[in-house]
Design an enzyme around this catalytic site. Structure first.
Site, PDB file in Angstrom:
ATOM      1  N   ARG A   1      -0.342  14.104  13.197  1.00  0.00           N
ATOM      2  CA  ARG A   1       0.151  14.066  11.805  1.00  0.00           C
ATOM      3  C   ARG A   1       0.261  15.472  11.195  1.00  0.00           C
ATOM      4  O   ARG A   1      -0.371  15.751  10.179  1.00  0.00           O
ATOM      5  CB  ARG A   1      -0.713  13.193  10.897  1.00  0.00           C
ATOM      6  CG  ARG A   1      -1.284  11.940  11.407  1.00  0.00           C
ATOM      7  CD  ARG A   1      -0.450  10.731  11.537  1.00  0.00           C
ATOM      8  NE  ARG A   1       0.321  10.267  10.428  1.00  0.00           N
ATOM      9  CZ  ARG A   1      -0.008   9.291   9.558  1.00  0.00           C
ATOM     10  NH1 ARG A   1      -1.214   8.740   9.657  1.00  0.00           N
ATOM     11  NH2 ARG A   1       0.785   8.874   8.613  1.00  0.00           N
TER      12      ARG A   1
ATOM     13  N   LYS B   1       0.849  -1.203   0.000  1.00  0.00           N
ATOM     14  CA  LYS B   1       0.000   0.000   0.000  1.00  0.00           C
ATOM     15  C   LYS B   1       0.884   1.252   0.000  1.00  0.00           C
ATOM     16  O   LYS B   1       0.658   2.195  -0.761  1.00  0.00           O
ATOM     17  CB  LYS B   1      -0.895   0.023   1.239  1.00  0.00           C
ATOM     18  CG  LYS B   1      -1.542   1.375   1.508  1.00  0.00           C
ATOM     19  CD  LYS B   1      -2.358   1.372   2.779  1.00  0.00           C
ATOM     20  CE  LYS B   1      -1.585   1.554   4.039  1.00  0.00           C
ATOM     21  NZ  LYS B   1      -1.178   2.939   4.330  1.00  0.00           N
ATOM     22  N   ASN B   2       1.942   1.250   0.828  1.00  0.00           N
ATOM     23  CA  ASN B   2       2.758   2.457   0.982  1.00  0.00           C
ATOM     24  C   ASN B   2       3.777   2.657  -0.130  1.00  0.00           C
ATOM     25  O   ASN B   2       4.593   3.570  -0.074  1.00  0.00           O
ATOM     26  CB  ASN B   2       3.415   2.473   2.366  1.00  0.00           C
ATOM     27  CG  ASN B   2       2.365   2.696   3.435  1.00  0.00           C
ATOM     28  OD1 ASN B   2       1.233   3.085   3.131  1.00  0.00           O
ATOM     29  ND2 ASN B   2       2.721   2.439   4.677  1.00  0.00           N
TER      30      ASN B   2
ATOM     31  N   ASP C   1       4.743   0.416  11.982  1.00  0.00           N
ATOM     32  CA  ASP C   1       3.545  -0.244  11.468  1.00  0.00           C
ATOM     33  C   ASP C   1       3.470  -1.714  11.877  1.00  0.00           C
ATOM     34  O   ASP C   1       2.454  -2.374  11.646  1.00  0.00           O
ATOM     35  CB  ASP C   1       3.490  -0.116   9.941  1.00  0.00           C
ATOM     36  CG  ASP C   1       3.370   1.336   9.492  1.00  0.00           C
ATOM     37  OD1 ASP C   1       3.581   1.609   8.295  1.00  0.00           O
ATOM     38  OD2 ASP C   1       3.101   2.204  10.353  1.00  0.00           O
TER      39      ASP C   1
ATOM     40  N   ARG D   1      -8.751  -0.630   4.538  1.00  0.00           N
ATOM     41  CA  ARG D   1      -7.901   0.444   4.015  1.00  0.00           C
ATOM     42  C   ARG D   1      -6.512  -0.073   3.633  1.00  0.00           C
ATOM     43  O   ARG D   1      -5.866   0.451   2.743  1.00  0.00           O
ATOM     44  CB  ARG D   1      -7.705   1.545   5.078  1.00  0.00           C
ATOM     45  CG  ARG D   1      -8.889   2.463   5.296  1.00  0.00           C
ATOM     46  CD  ARG D   1      -8.528   3.571   6.294  1.00  0.00           C
ATOM     47  NE  ARG D   1      -7.249   4.203   5.939  1.00  0.00           N
ATOM     48  CZ  ARG D   1      -6.490   4.853   6.829  1.00  0.00           C
ATOM     49  NH1 ARG D   1      -6.860   4.918   8.098  1.00  0.00           N
ATOM     50  NH2 ARG D   1      -5.351   5.415   6.435  1.00  0.00           N
TER      51      ARG D   1
ATOM     52  N   CYS E   1      -5.306  10.807  11.718  1.00  0.00           N
ATOM     53  CA  CYS E   1      -5.989   9.605  12.178  1.00  0.00           C
ATOM     54  C   CYS E   1      -5.671   9.404  13.639  1.00  0.00           C
ATOM     55  O   CYS E   1      -4.903  10.158  14.221  1.00  0.00           O
ATOM     56  CB  CYS E   1      -5.619   8.399  11.325  1.00  0.00           C
ATOM     57  SG  CYS E   1      -3.902   7.921  11.464  1.00  0.00           S
TER      58      CYS E   1
END
Ligand code: EPZ
Length: 422
Positions: free
Chosen positions: A123, A22-23, A307, A400, A118
């Site tokens: 952030r 995803k990243n 993560d 997500r 989030c």
């Protein structure tokens, strides 16, 4: 509304392959704006976040063709005509900030709302705005957003030192500088594996980037770049999470299509904590292991990835002894441990960045609510080792970052279903 139901206490077996990252996918989509030509992306993860990013591009005027089965998306940025990002989509995706750079560099201006944060942290985007200003952008703020314009219509190369290591900050300034006039030098850069892969693609298309993957990156601006083909690298966070899943359930599973070296410090730390692993070139096999408590500090790559902190914290609830988990990157990424405690874990929060875990303790199925992507997947793993049934709500957060997760885990024998309630 949807939720997951998991019946725990079962061993798992077999193989599970790792999807595209995803990243990494969330960086190639903004990067392709720098060219007028098509970009064909393979091994693409069709998770909710990448689809939101694609929707923002389509709203700007790009045209995309998707083949979910084949994991391919082809995007033609030639039709992009707008420089204002959709307010609602931007709020759904922190990573939308990555789009601001390429649009500013290509069209000389951009308007966007502050991207959503989030639960894992405030952030802020101060380092992005500082960088854009250094490259010659004039920024005006209004109603929770900002408008940026390149003075004289074109950005100019500059020296940018990141006071704190930032992954998307590094990627955004690197992409933006590709079309800026003259030379840009970025210092104290992030070195995550997704960064040199992005630079390699941009260089194949005619950019002049040196040093990506190190703490200093130099970019010589060019007039324009071409389109091309980009293969998304395997998701190192998925790979690490599946390794911890095998260790938590005491199972022999094979995690395929991954790059073990992209896990940095995670593997040596797991092995020091008692994990028995077979590491291949593109696979990892877990074996039944007696885990011992081992403290960690999360860190930028190649340190222990933040993560992977949530699944590791769960693993430490099943390890013998006491461990300190020090989450150094985010101030809100440990609050999910309250929910693990309702299942029977013994976790004490010292402050927003530190918890002490004492194990092993038995877990029992409970009703949980997923606060973010990584805590969400950790709740699935907790449900797999808990006695009885666990239900998890707010699973959009899990979708997500993980594609069709319940189908892939069922392939290993996990007793899990997605329930839709009208
Ligand atoms: C990227 O986020 C990842 N997201 C995150 O993954 C990951 O947790 C993070 O890097 C760290 O590895 C994507 O790649 C889309 P940072 P990013 O800027 O770039 C502070 C997931 O679960 N900071 O490296 O946003 C910031 O608050 C996600 O997939 C500023 O203070 O993270 C944090 O404390 C979650 N000002 C620290 O730097 C800024 O302008 C590092 O964050 C920017 C960042």
């Amino acid at each position: 509304m949807e939720h997951f139901e998991i019946n725990g206490g079962k061993k798992i077996k077999g193989e599970i392959s790792v999807n595209g990252a995803k990243n990494a996918a969330l960086k190639i989509l903004p990067a392709l704006i720098l060219s007028d030509e098509k970009c064909r992306i393979t091994n693409f993860p069709f998770v909710e976040d990448t689809q939101r990013m694609a929707e923002i591009l389509e709203d700007l005027g790009a045209v995309s063709e998707k083949n979910v089965e084949q994991k391919i998306i082809t995007v033609d940025p030639g039709g992009i005509s707008k420089t204002k990002l959709d307010d609602i989509l931007v709020r759904k995706l922190r990573a939308s900030i990555l789009l601001a750079g390429p649009i500013l560099a290509k069209f000389g201006e951009v308007t966007m709302k502050h991207p959503g944060g989030c639960v894992i942290g405030k952030r802020p985007i101060d380092m992005f705005l500082d960088g854009f200003e250094k490259l010659g952008a004039k920024i005006t703020f209004d109603e929770g957003g900002f408008f940026m314009k390149a003075e004289g219509g074109k950005l100019k190369g500059a020296k940018i030192f990141f006071p704190k290591i930032t992954v998307t900050g590094t990627e955004t300034m690197m992409m933006t500088a590709v079309l800026a006039e003259g030379k840009t030098v970025l210092e104290n850069c992030a070195m995550e594996p997704e960064i040199p892969v992005l630079a390699e693609y941009l260089n194949k298309c005619g950019a002049k980037i040196k040093g990506a993957g190190t703490s200093t990156i130099e970019i010589e601006g060019v007039e324009k770049i071409s389109g091309g083909e980009f293969r998304v690298i395997p998701d190192r966070i998925e790979a690490g999470t599946f390794v911890m899943m095998g260790l938590l359930t005491g199972s022999n599973i094979k995690i395929t299509d991954c790059v073990p070296s992209h896990l940095g410090a995670v593997i040596p730390i797991l092995e020091k904590a008692g994990a028995e692993l077979e590491i291949g070139e593109d696979y990892i096999i877990t074996k039944e292991s007696r885990m011992k408590a081992r403290s960690i500090d999360t860190h930028e790559f190649p340190g222990f990835a933040t993560d992977l902190q949530s699944p590791y914290t769960l693993l430490m609830t099943q390890a013998e002894g006491q461990s300190l988990i020090h989450e150094t990157i985010y101030e809100g990424r440990l609050f999910f441990t309250d929910q693990l405690n309702t299942m029977g874990a013994n976790i004490i929060m010292c402050d927003p960045h530190r918890v002490v875990v004492t194990g092993p303790t038995k877990l029992y199925g409970k009703k949980l609510v997923s606060p973010d992507i990584r805590a969400g997947i950790t709740m699935i793993l907790a449900g797999m080792i808990a006695e009885g049934k666990t239900t998890i709500e707010n699973i959009y957060q899990i979708d997500r970052g993980y594609e069709k997760i319940e189908e892939r885990l069922k392939g290993l024998g996990v007793d899990m279903k997605r329930i839709t309630v009208a």
